[in-house]
Design an enzyme around this catalytic site. Sequence first.
Site, short mmCIF file in Angstrom:
data_model
loop_
_atom_site.label_atom_id
_atom_site.label_comp_id
_atom_site.label_asym_id
_atom_site.label_seq_id
_atom_site.Cartn_x
_atom_site.Cartn_y
_atom_site.Cartn_z
CE LYS A 1 8.32 25.48 64.01
NZ LYS A 1 8.77 25.73 62.63
NE ARG B 1 6.89 33.73 66.15
CZ ARG B 1 6.31 32.63 65.68
NH1 ARG B 1 7.03 31.72 65.07
NH2 ARG B 1 5.02 32.45 65.83
NE ARG C 1 1.99 22.97 55.22
CZ ARG C 1 2.43 23.60 56.31
NH1 ARG C 1 2.04 24.84 56.55
NH2 ARG C 1 3.25 23.02 57.12
NE ARG D 1 -5.19 27.51 56.26
CZ ARG D 1 -4.80 26.36 56.80
NH1 ARG D 1 -3.54 25.99 56.75
NH2 ARG D 1 -5.67 25.58 57.40
NE ARG E 1 4.97 30.47 56.98
CZ ARG E 1 4.29 29.37 56.68
NH1 ARG E 1 3.63 29.28 55.54
NH2 ARG E 1 4.26 28.36 57.51
#
Length: 223
Positions: free
Chosen positions: A13, A88, A127, A160, A171
């Site tokens: 996104k 959301r 990532r 992270r 998530r």
Amino acid sequence: MIWIFLGAPGAGKGTQAERLREDFGFVSVSTGEMLREAMRAGSELGKTVQEYVTRGDLVPDDLVAAVLRERLAQGNTGNGVILDGFPRTVRQAEILEEMLAKHCWQLCGVLYLEASEEVVLQRLGGRRNCPQCGANYHVVTMPPKVEGVCDRCGAELVIRPDDAPEAIRKRLEVYHQQTKPLIAFYDQRGILERIDASGEVDEVYQAVKDAVSRRWQKCLAGE
Ligand SMILES: [Zn+2]
């Protein structure tokens, strides 16, 4: 004119929104960013938000909506606004719908980036980030020249906290419970554009651009 991106974390996104801003002159409006700003500025609103945050409570939907309404009323909205972080939940979508109707603001399209769980996990899990200069990498799609080392500054790359396996599961769980029902919500209103987001960034962006052009014309025609 308002645009919304839906999709699991890792569906792309942020990347796609950035391209749209450049090509179409859209601006992003992030509710999270605005709440943090209000707290920093210490406004009445900011103080109220701060109370919730200090208690560890979620900021109520109506309060987030009020912040958003204020921002949209200020103008400076380019050729359109991409909402970031809102709605959301279905409840938030209902609040947004009321608010837009009241102010004659139009929700032009909802862009749903569809990617399989497998693709999403691979993207998020790969990532890597440089703690020193902030550069982002991906072990598969954007690896550094030397494994685990930042090209720009030579610092050791880290994962992270948000991208750790446990956090990723969390998530995705939240997304499935809260955000996925929004897809049906907007589908019923006939403004949902499904976009296959499992391919390369350029390929996905072409589909995003087509969808935006299509919706934009309908929007201008008042459909
Ligand atoms: Zn670095």
